[in-house]
Structures are given as structure tokens and as C-alpha cells.
Design a protein around this motif. Structure first.
Motif, PDB file in Angstrom:
ATOM      1  N   ASN A 112     -12.555  20.664 -67.833  1.00 59.86           N
ATOM      2  CA  ASN A 112     -13.629  20.593 -66.851  1.00 59.86           C
ATOM      3  C   ASN A 112     -14.875  21.244 -67.420  1.00 59.86           C
ATOM      4  O   ASN A 112     -14.787  22.150 -68.266  1.00 59.86           O
ATOM      5  N   PHE A 113     -16.033  20.791 -66.962  1.00 62.11           N
ATOM      6  CA  PHE A 113     -17.287  21.402 -67.360  1.00 62.11           C
ATOM      7  C   PHE A 113     -18.009  21.952 -66.138  1.00 62.11           C
ATOM      8  O   PHE A 113     -17.930  21.384 -65.048  1.00 62.11           O
ATOM      9  N   THR A 114     -18.718  23.049 -66.347  1.00 63.86           N
ATOM     10  CA  THR A 114     -19.588  23.572 -65.308  1.00 63.86           C
ATOM     11  C   THR A 114     -20.819  22.675 -65.189  1.00 63.86           C
ATOM     12  O   THR A 114     -21.017  21.759 -65.984  1.00 63.86           O
ATOM     13  N   ALA A 229     -17.051  24.765 -70.999  1.00 62.00           N
ATOM     14  CA  ALA A 229     -15.771  24.046 -70.902  1.00 62.00           C
ATOM     15  C   ALA A 229     -14.685  25.007 -70.420  1.00 62.00           C
ATOM     16  O   ALA A 229     -14.538  26.112 -70.952  1.00 62.00           O
ATOM     17  N   ILE A 230     -13.919  24.556 -69.422  1.00 62.44           N
ATOM     18  CA  ILE A 230     -12.870  25.373 -68.809  1.00 62.44           C
ATOM     19  C   ILE A 230     -11.622  24.521 -68.635  1.00 62.44           C
ATOM     20  O   ILE A 230     -11.717  23.326 -68.315  1.00 62.44           O
ATOM     21  N   ARG A 231     -10.468  25.103 -68.847  1.00 64.07           N
ATOM     22  CA  ARG A 231      -9.217  24.343 -68.694  1.00 64.07           C
ATOM     23  C   ARG A 231      -9.101  23.762 -67.287  1.00 64.07           C
ATOM     24  O   ARG A 231      -9.543  24.369 -66.305  1.00 64.07           O
ATOM     25  N   LYS A 232      -8.483  22.606 -67.181  1.00 65.75           N
ATOM     26  CA  LYS A 232      -8.373  21.891 -65.915  1.00 65.75           C
ATOM     27  C   LYS A 232      -7.733  22.739 -64.814  1.00 65.75           C
ATOM     28  O   LYS A 232      -8.105  22.665 -63.650  1.00 65.75           O
ATOM     29  N   GLU A 233      -6.731  23.541 -65.204  1.00 65.66           N
ATOM     30  CA  GLU A 233      -5.984  24.297 -64.197  1.00 65.66           C
ATOM     31  C   GLU A 233      -6.718  25.539 -63.702  1.00 65.66           C
ATOM     32  O   GLU A 233      -6.345  26.118 -62.672  1.00 65.66           O
ATOM     33  N   ASP A 234      -7.774  25.941 -64.388  1.00 61.11           N
ATOM     34  CA  ASP A 234      -8.463  27.183 -64.031  1.00 61.11           C
ATOM     35  C   ASP A 234      -9.595  26.925 -63.042  1.00 61.11           C
ATOM     36  O   ASP A 234     -10.788  27.109 -63.334  1.00 61.11           O
ATOM     37  N   THR A 235      -9.212  26.510 -61.851  1.00 58.50           N
ATOM     38  CA  THR A 235     -10.199  26.103 -60.846  1.00 58.50           C
ATOM     39  C   THR A 235     -10.996  27.272 -60.288  1.00 58.50           C
ATOM     40  O   THR A 235     -12.170  27.120 -59.943  1.00 58.50           O
ATOM     41  N   ALA A 236     -10.377  28.449 -60.185  1.00 55.97           N
ATOM     42  CA  ALA A 236     -11.106  29.611 -59.672  1.00 55.97           C
ATOM     43  C   ALA A 236     -12.187  30.046 -60.653  1.00 55.97           C
ATOM     44  O   ALA A 236     -13.306  30.398 -60.249  1.00 55.97           O
ATOM     45  N   LEU A 237     -11.863  30.019 -61.951  1.00 51.77           N
ATOM     46  CA  LEU A 237     -12.866  30.363 -62.964  1.00 51.77           C
ATOM     47  C   LEU A 237     -14.001  29.347 -62.950  1.00 51.77           C
ATOM     48  O   LEU A 237     -15.173  29.708 -63.074  1.00 51.77           O
TER      49      LEU A 237
END
Length: 272
Positions: A112-114, A229-237
Motif C-alpha cells: 500500500n502507498f500513502t 510504501a507500507i505492507r498490506k497488512e499494516d493498516t494502522a500504520l
């Protein structure tokens, strides 16, 4: 029989527990528990991140430092070769990547991207005294280079195909290097004719070497943007990072960082 039933019950309970519990905590919880935010970046990409007097500095560094400060934790940056930076993120070598990374459809399949923090549209860098190249199409029949796996790699190949489709020559050669600084040296020495790369990066190169290089645009029809870029599962981050970037935009601090590192402010959207 009792031993067999007991073993089966234990195996079943272990399986159900593994299904019920997540394999990893959200990275945001891990950061808070660890007391440290770990960010992957390739520290050879001015003005986003680079070494200065032994410290890692740059536009991206200032952003993640402000995130770490907001969480009340320390910041650690991990210098990683560009070609392996996303695989390392997925292997949990760090919590996220902020490294002048362009948001693309292919990358969004993996992470995922911010929301964007800067414009990443691709342009050409050429020698200022090279009168042969005044517009993008003039690179036909010339030697073009960029960093392996960068957005300049992909976009330059697409542009070459466009040149050929229009009846022009392709590049006489397309060279890939491990890091951008190598390409600037090769360009300065006349061994290549143009470097394809993100606008803010090449703007900084021009500013740092007055009179040596110039920028030629027209390679890309649509604007590209850069994000974390953030891992898909790290939704809170992901939510925390998006909220923090939104506040940087609202307060004007993001524009201040753009002016500090790029020389001018940029208008970036909240979504891509």
C-alpha cells in the motif's frame, strides 16, 4: 486410543489458534513497543536521502523524523540497495519504505502507498552545452542511462517504444547503473548523453552543479507521484502515516520541506 485422541485434540487446537491470531502485530504497534521506527531507504538519492557528515539527511528523512517524533519514538534508517528494497520490506526488515519511490500500479499490487508527498514525473538530464538535445525527442539515437529498477528505467523504455512507433530511432544504447550518482559522472564525462529520472532529484543535481547540466522534459504525458510504501497488512500504520502527511499539508510544513530540499513547492493530490 486416549493418547491418539489427545494428540489430535492438541493439533486441532494449535491449528485453530494459528488461524484465529494474526501472524504479526500491526507495524504501528511494533514501533510503539520497540520505541523505534525503522525505515528503509537507498541513501544515495539526493535530495530525498543522502549522507552528509556521516548523517542521513534529506526530504524523506525529515518526513519520517516528524512521524517518529509524533509517536515519541526514535528513528532508524536502513540503507538498502534499490533493487531489493521492496522485497526487504515484505521480509519485515523494516517498518516502511520512504525513498523517493514512485506510486505505480505494479507496486500497488505488492504494497500500500500513502497519499503523495512529492511529484515524481520523469525528465531527462543532459549536459548544458549539448545543443543536440533541446527536447525529449532529440534523445533518439543517443545513449540514455538510469538506475536499475527506478521509475526512470520503466518510463524511458516506454518513451523509447513511443519514439520507434512514431518512426524515429530508438536509443543507440540504454545503460543501467546500480545508483544514480554513477550516471551523473558518466554524463559529465561524455560517456552517455542523457539520464532519465524523477524531476525533484534531477533539479537538485542541476542546482548542485551550476552550469553543468540542464533538464529536458516531455518524456512523460502524465504526472507521477511519490509516497511511503507500507505492507498490506499494516493498516494502522497506513492510517497513521496518511493522517500525519495530511497534517503536514494542512499546516504548510510539507511545502516548507519541498522548498528546503527541491527549491520550490509542489502541488500534490491527496490521492492517486
Amino acid at each position: 486410543m486416549k493418547k491418539l485422541l489427545s494428540a489430535l485434540l492438541s493439533t486441532t487446537l494449535a491449528t485453530l489458534t494459528a488461524i484465529a491470531l494474526p501472524a504479526h502485530a500491526d507495524a504501528l504497534d511494533t514501533i510503539k513497543a520497540r520505541g523505534e521506527m525503522v525505515i528503509g531507504m537507498e541513501v544515495a538519492y539526493r535530495p530525498f536521502e543522502f549522507f552528509q557528515n556521516g548523517d542521513t539527511v534529506g526530504f524523506d528523512v525529515d518526513i519520517v523524523k516528524s512521524m517518529a517524533d509524533a509517536l515519541g519514538v526514535k528513528l532508524k534508517t536502513v540503507d538498502t540497495a534499490w533493487a531489493g528494497i521492496l522485497p526487504a520490506l515484505l521480509e519485515r526488515k523494516f517498518d516502511a519504505v520512504l525513498s523517493g519511490m514512485t506510486i505505480t500500479a505494479d507496486r500497488q499490487k505488492k504494497v500500500n502507498f500513502t497519499q503523495p508527498v512529492a511529484i515524481g514525473s520523469v525528465v531527462f538530464l543532459v549536459r548544458s552545452n549539448d545543443e543536440r538535445i533541446k527536447r525529449a525527442a532529440d534523445v533518439a539515437g543517443k545513449v540514455v542511462a538510469t538506475q536499475l529498477g527506478s521509475i526512470g528505467d520503466r518510463v524511458a523504455k516506454q518513451y523509447e517504444a513511443k519514439l520507434v512507433a512514431s518512426g524515429k530511432k530508438g536509443f543507440s544504447a540504454f545503460k543501467l547503473y546500480d545508483a544514480f550518482p554513477e550516471t551523473y559522472l558518466e554524463l559529465s564525462n561524455g560517456r552517455i548523453d542523457a539520464v532519465s529520472g524523477a524531476l525533484p532529484v534531477l533539479q537538485a543535481v542541476v542546482a548542485e552543479r551550476p552550469g553543468r547540466f540542464k533538464i529536458v522534459d516531455g518524456i512523460q504525458d502524465v504526472e507521477a507521484y511519490l509516497g511511503m510504501a507500507i505492507r498490506k497488512e499494516d493498516t494502522a500504520l497506513l492510517k497513521f502515516a496518511n493522517d500525519h502527511i495530511a497534517e503536514l499539508k494542512r499546516s504548510g510544513k510539507l511545502e516548507q520541506l519541498q522548498v528546503k530540499w527541491f527549491g520550490s513547492k509542489q502541488q500534490v493530490p491527496d490521492t492517486v
